[in-house]
Design a protein around this motif. Structure first.
Motif, PDB file in Angstrom:
ATOM      1  N   ARG A 152      -5.480  -8.408   4.404  1.00 45.43           N
ATOM      2  CA  ARG A 152      -4.880  -9.049   3.333  1.00 45.43           C
ATOM      3  C   ARG A 152      -5.920 -10.117   3.522  1.00 45.43           C
ATOM      4  O   ARG A 152      -5.806 -11.391   4.577  1.00 45.43           O
ATOM      5  CB  ARG A 152      -3.211  -9.572   3.721  1.00 45.43           C
ATOM      6  N   LYS A 171     -12.023  -4.276  -6.166  1.00 46.04           N
ATOM      7  CA  LYS A 171     -11.434  -4.578  -6.813  1.00 46.04           C
ATOM      8  C   LYS A 171     -10.247  -4.401  -7.202  1.00 46.04           C
ATOM      9  O   LYS A 171      -9.570  -4.697  -7.096  1.00 46.04           O
ATOM     10  CB  LYS A 171     -12.322  -5.696  -7.924  1.00 46.04           C
ATOM     11  N   GLY A 176      -9.174 -10.436   2.821  1.00 48.17           N
ATOM     12  CA  GLY A 176     -10.544 -10.626   2.868  1.00 48.17           C
ATOM     13  C   GLY A 176     -11.447 -10.656   3.433  1.00 48.17           C
ATOM     14  O   GLY A 176     -10.631 -11.439   4.667  1.00 48.17           O
ATOM     15  N   TYR A 197       0.709  -1.228   0.341  1.00 54.26           N
ATOM     16  CA  TYR A 197       0.272  -0.183  -0.249  1.00 54.26           C
ATOM     17  C   TYR A 197       0.724   1.549   0.012  1.00 54.26           C
ATOM     18  O   TYR A 197       0.733   2.250  -0.743  1.00 54.26           O
ATOM     19  CB  TYR A 197      -0.916   0.484   1.142  1.00 54.26           C
ATOM     20  N   GLN A 206     -16.206  -2.204   1.264  1.00 55.44           N
ATOM     21  CA  GLN A 206     -14.952  -3.274   0.783  1.00 55.44           C
ATOM     22  C   GLN A 206     -14.602  -2.009  -0.623  1.00 55.44           C
ATOM     23  O   GLN A 206     -15.347  -1.227  -1.013  1.00 55.44           O
ATOM     24  CB  GLN A 206     -16.286  -4.404   0.312  1.00 55.44           C
ATOM     25  N   LEU A 207     -13.185  -2.264  -0.575  1.00 58.15           N
ATOM     26  CA  LEU A 207     -12.384  -1.542  -1.540  1.00 58.15           C
ATOM     27  C   LEU A 207     -13.152  -2.387  -2.793  1.00 58.15           C
ATOM     28  O   LEU A 207     -13.212  -4.028  -2.965  1.00 58.15           O
ATOM     29  CB  LEU A 207     -11.183  -1.332  -1.094  1.00 58.15           C
ATOM     30  N   SER A 241      -7.924  -3.643  -4.833  1.00 53.52           N
ATOM     31  CA  SER A 241      -7.592  -4.100  -3.660  1.00 53.52           C
ATOM     32  C   SER A 241      -6.240  -4.507  -4.053  1.00 53.52           C
ATOM     33  O   SER A 241      -6.192  -5.432  -4.601  1.00 53.52           O
ATOM     34  CB  SER A 241      -8.611  -5.066  -3.798  1.00 53.52           C
ATOM     35  N   CYS A 289     -11.649  -9.315  -0.875  1.00 56.71           N
ATOM     36  CA  CYS A 289     -11.287  -7.901  -1.642  1.00 56.71           C
ATOM     37  C   CYS A 289     -10.951  -6.889  -0.183  1.00 56.71           C
ATOM     38  O   CYS A 289     -11.519  -7.487   1.181  1.00 56.71           O
ATOM     39  CB  CYS A 289     -12.449  -6.828  -1.999  1.00 56.71           C
ATOM     40  N   GLU A 290     -10.288  -6.332   0.344  1.00 51.61           N
ATOM     41  CA  GLU A 290      -9.923  -5.273   1.260  1.00 51.61           C
ATOM     42  C   GLU A 290     -10.738  -5.004   1.067  1.00 51.61           C
ATOM     43  O   GLU A 290     -11.750  -4.309   0.577  1.00 51.61           O
ATOM     44  CB  GLU A 290      -8.721  -5.030   0.947  1.00 51.61           C
ATOM     45  N   TYR A 291     -11.286  -3.889   2.550  1.00 49.54           N
ATOM     46  CA  TYR A 291     -12.098  -3.260   3.421  1.00 49.54           C
ATOM     47  C   TYR A 291     -11.037  -2.257   4.259  1.00 49.54           C
ATOM     48  O   TYR A 291     -10.071  -2.131   4.363  1.00 49.54           O
ATOM     49  CB  TYR A 291     -12.830  -4.508   4.698  1.00 49.54           C
TER      50      TYR A 291
END
Lengths: 721, 226
Positions: free
Chosen positions: A627, A573, A629, A452, A570-571, A576, A656-658
């Motif tokens: 990481r 797709k 999800g 990130y 949710q980020l 992410s 997916c990450e959040y």
């Protein structure tokens, strides 16, 4: 003095001229050694100081911010918590066992120097790709070293992180954190109180180990350096540290010590200079009095980094009592000098002054650089093709990636229950220990999201702080304060310098918003070998508390039939990063889209919901989503052969990450209460399924529970051996 | 009559405080902490040799501690038919003194092992009276040298005299092993012939309080007091 000698000591010629001009005379070799030790990055933060000054370091609970051996926060009544994180990256690459062991030893001394009894350690370790024999060797050595030191001295290891990524191939990272409990009215500082106080040496004898360690840690490596640098790695003796710890804590609780400073990086030089500087006094030390393991020159004594040594100031009248206590613990003790009013640092050897320098030039005039930095350019947004991705493959991708597998192989080598106060062991979202004899608990977590931060240093750092924050919140721990360990490559590269500057800004923004000041920290630069820089890795250690141990959440499933809810946002797709990287959709850093801006108010709102629901006893278990999800969070929650049955619109959503992401387990009978509470708070939730016995079911598709769990639990060991 | 006990502290002991708390909380009686250089021991019902790395364990584990001044008194205490419990490093010390048979060698996988383990009682004695047959206890272990070893002759003696107090076993669920450290016949704890001296690798003093993951460690003190 010849140029080569100056450069060998890690000083630039400009820096040398500043010294030369100030003193208006030539330097002795010992004096050059002192500047070498005190003017490197490790000791004087010459590159990062300008930016570190911007960090929030104070609020109503901070008793001691950065600048002492460790930061201290207030935990009500007479309880204080001292904590700090420190790196031992370079030594751990050269000699993984001793390098990491002394990393733990050093950070523990920082804690008990404050008068605090260490009650927990954590760590953050990063390695290159496991395919190389070198990584296997480093991993084995580092884990063994951390374990050996902590196990022997008897401080529980309660958590941490262990990741693998190619940029750490030749530059593994070992950051060790320690937490201690101190009575607020018995905190010790390095500032001496009175002129004429005796300077005393406590602990192991001084040897050749670690000479020039601090300047080595501020240097760029090439692979051939390895053997040449090995003598610079310190060797640890945890048994001696245990005696030293008990001896020092006994001296402090008996009121026999005025101030204390551990001899860490740059040994007696750094500890005595800092003492003089803090107290605005002078120090006189007779080097002939130093207990030696082998014959050493004055120069070597000044720069030795032998472990398990302390410098303290005592009143003359306590000399005999101090000696008696230390004799009981079989620890070397010697009066080596005294506090003077000269404001000069004087070292004598063989009746000759080998060093005679004003404290001012060493400390206050230390260089501070405003290095050039670039701001990364804005990324273009693009859409990735997810159409060919199959659920089965996504699961396999996670289960064949070390970063997702259960890391019991690592944690099981650490004693996590010694001291009898451990409540949550490693492998959970945060480690938790009880303050002995109270109902209060302390939770701690170490985190970093290098991917990130490479994509967007400012936002990425916010995500990193938020991840630590969520790790604590998930256990119903109130986040209180931060220690940081900024691991970066060479700041002489303006791109790297840009990452450093922007991530410190991101840290500042998040710390201010969460009211979690930075109370201690460490900077480790020049982490690059063969011109391969590591990913920016500013590690956060966050500490929090709950005054009632009965209110703590577990991260593990509680009961079959309970419902699973998702909180947070949710980020997408396309944004992410770990989804894209680990599902092998994006390979190159330039392919990634920019991060979504992290809404810290939203983080706080959802966190408060989790805390309130926890206090209402509505949350049976909770885990944060990071990481990997929701799917990865659920895997970590499995316990006693309980699995899950979930339904989601698109299976990719599970990976997916959040932001502000939490999985919570609630009883059916609490469903109404929980959902109406969330609705009232304006917090969206998603009911995705329930806990089932020995099964994993996604959108009606059944997976072999024992096969997946077997891989999750056991494949880490298979892959690394 | 109140139950009196003592814990010996060697340089490098690191479970002495834990053992003291364990005894204070569970026996409600007098508890003494004795430094290894002492030459006398108060008259107590139970002495614990705690876990840790006595003298750094730089020779063989427990070897240096077994030569401490206090050990003469500990042996007298045991010969007096009173209870002596060695936990982890304490077990290692007891085998070094010779009060217990066998030796503790490095774990099968040659790595330190810090995790929950499961044990059950093998033969009954006063340390495990309150434990039911086949009752599985969950208690943490934390050791590098916990792999119990002895020759066949000794093993037969231990069996014939019913000196095996605890053995490792499988827990209820899928994720645990039967014999975590490779001990011969999965032995986790043994007594002397008279059954007043027990050595065990698992740490009952880390599993007794309501905030611990398990409270099964209480059963040992409860057995002794009952």
């Amino acid at each position: 003095m010849n140029e080569e000698l100056i450069l060998q000591h890690g000083l630039t010629l400009d820096e040398f001229q500043v010294i030369r001009k100030y003193l208006n005379r030539d330097l002795s070799i010992e004096e050059l050694g002192i500047f070498s030790a005190m003017w490197n990055e490790h000791c004087c933060y010459k590159t990062s100081k300008k930016w570190l000054k911007k960090l929030p370091t104070d609020n109503e609970i901070v008793i001691q911010g950065p600048g002492e051996n460790a930061g201290v926060i207030d935990l009500q009544d007479n309880d204080g918590i001292a904590f700090k994180i420190e790196s031992h990256n370079h030594p751990s690459y050269i000699e993984p066992f001793n390098g990491s062991a002394t990393g733990v030893g050093g950070i523990l001394r920082d804690i008990f120097t404050m008068g605090a009894r260490p009650i927990a350690t954590l760590d953050s370790i990063r390695f290159g790709l496991i395919e190389t024999e070198k990584t296997k060797y480093l991993l084995n050595g580092v884990v063994h070293g951390i374990g050996h030191y902590g196990n022997c001295i008897g401080i529980p290891n309660i958590g941490g992180e262990c990741e693998f990524e190619s940029t750490y191939d030749f530059n593994n990272l070992v950051n060790a954190m320690a937490v201690g409990h101190v009575q607020k009215d018995k905190i010790f500082y390095s500032k001496p109180k009175s002129i004429g106080g005796l300077i005393v040496y406590i602990g192991s004898k001084t040897g050749k180990d670690g000479i020039h360690g601090a300047s080595m840690a501020s240097d760029v490596f090439s692979e051939e350096d390895e053997d040449e640098k090995r003598p610079s790695v310190q060797v640890g003796d945890p048994f001696m540290e245990k005696l030293l710890m008990e001896g020092c804590l006994e001296l402090m609780s008996s009121g026999l010590i005025e101030s204390m400073q551990d001899m860490g990086a740059a040994g007696i030089t750094s500890s005595s200079v800092e003492m003089a500087s803090k107290g605005n006094v002078g120090v006189y030390i007779n080097l002939d009095k130093i207990p030696l393991r082998q014959p050493l020159s004055a120069y070597e004594i000044l720069l030795s980094e032998s472990q398990e040594r302390m410098l303290a100031v005592i009143d003359k009248k306590n000399n005999r009592k101090v000696r008696e206590i230390l004799q009981k613990w079989q620890i070397d003790y010697e009066v080596i000098g005294e506090i003077t009013e000269t404001k000069r640092v004087v070292f004598e050897s063989n009746n000759k002054k080998v060093v005679d320098l004003p404290v001012e030039i060493i400390v206050d005039d230390a260089p501070e650089y405003d290095r050039e930095f670039y701001i990364p350019r804005k990324r273009k947004n693009k859409d990735f093709d997810f159409s060919k991705i199959k659920l089965e493959d996504m699961i396999i991708n996670l289960l064949t990636n070390l970063n997702y597998l259960d890391k019991s192989w690592v944690f099981d080598q650490y004693d996590s229950t010694v001291m009898g106060d451990t409540i949550r062991e490693p492998g959970q979202s945060s480690g938790i220990v009880k303050i002995h004899g109270t109902q209060k608990v302390i939770g701690a977590s170490t985190d970093c999201n290098p991917l990130y931060i490479r994509i967007n240093p400012y936002e990425g750092m916010k995500y990193t702080v938020a991840e630590s924050y969520r790790n604590l919140i998930a256990c119903n721990i109130n986040p209180l304060a931060i220690t940081n360990n900024l691991n970066f490559a060479s700041p002489l590269d303006p791109n790297i310098m840009g990452e450093l500057v922007l991530s410190i800004n991101g840290l500042k923004t998040a710390a201010v918003k969460f009211n979690t000041p930075i109370v201690s920290g460490n900077v480790s630069l020049y982490n690059q070998t063969n011109e391969i820089p590591i990913k920016p890795t500013p590690v956060i250690g966050m500490v929090g508390s709950n005054m009632d141990l009965n209110k703590i959440n577990t991260n593990k499933f509680c009961e079959i039939g309970n419902k699973i809810l998702i909180l947070g946002k949710q980020l997408t797709k396309n944004c992410s990063p770990y989804l894209l990287q680990d599902q092998k959709i994006a390979f190159n850093i330039c392919e990634f889209n920019d991060l979504e801006v992290l809404d810290l108010d939203f983080e706080k709102k959802i966190a408060n919901c989790v805390l309130e629901l926890s206090d209402l006893k509505c949350i049976m278990s909770c885990n944060d989503i990071s990481r990997g999800g929701i799917f990865s969070a659920l895997l970590k929650m499995q316990y006693k052969d309980m699995g899950f049955r979930v339904k989601v619109p698109d299976p990719i959503d599970l990976f997916c990450e959040y932001s502000a992401g939490y999985v919570i387990e609630i009883r059916s009978k609490d469903f109404e209460e929980v959902t109406s509470f969330l609705t009232k708070k304006g917090a969206e939730y998603l009911e995705i399924g329930q806990i089932i016995k020995e099964g994993i079911e996604i959108n009606s598709k059944k997976f072999d529970y024992f096969d997946i769990m077997n891989k999750y639990r056991n494949d880490f060991e298979k892959i690394i051996s | 009559m109140s139950f009196k006990s003592a814990v010996i502290t060697f340089p490098g002991s690191n479970c002495d405080r834990d053992a003291l708390c364990y005894l204070k909380d569970l026996t409600k009686g007098e508890v003494h902490n004795i430094w290894h250089e002492e030459t006398s021991l108060p008259k107590v019902d139970l002495v614990i040799l705690p876990g840790g790395f006595s003298f750094g364990d730089y020779l063989r584990s427990g070897a240096m501690a077994s030569k401490s001044k206090i050990i003469n008194e500990v042996v007298k205490h045991a010969n007096d038919n009173r209870y002596l419990l060695g936990i982890c490093n304490g077990f290692q010390i007891l085998t070094e003194i010779g009060l217990l048979e066998g030796a503790l060698i490095r774990n099968k996988k040659l790595k330190f092992l810090g995790k929950n383990c499961f044990i059950k009682k093998k033969f009954q004695n006063n340390f495990n009276l309150s434990i039911k047959d086949n009752q599985v206890l969950q208690i943490p272990v934390a050791h590098n040298e916990g792999n119990f070893y002895c020759d066949t002759e000794t093993l037969n003696l231990l069996k014939n005299n019913e000196q095996i107090a605890f053995e490792y076993c499988k827990g209820e669920f899928s994720n645990n092993e039967e014999n975590i450290n490779g001990s011969i016949e999965a032995i986790a704890g043994i007594t002397n012939k008279k059954k007043n001296v027990l050595g065990m690798m698992p740490h009952p003093e880390r599993a007794y309080s309501d905030f611990h993951q398990s409270q099964d460690g209480r059963l040992i003190i409860e057995s002794l007091i009952s």
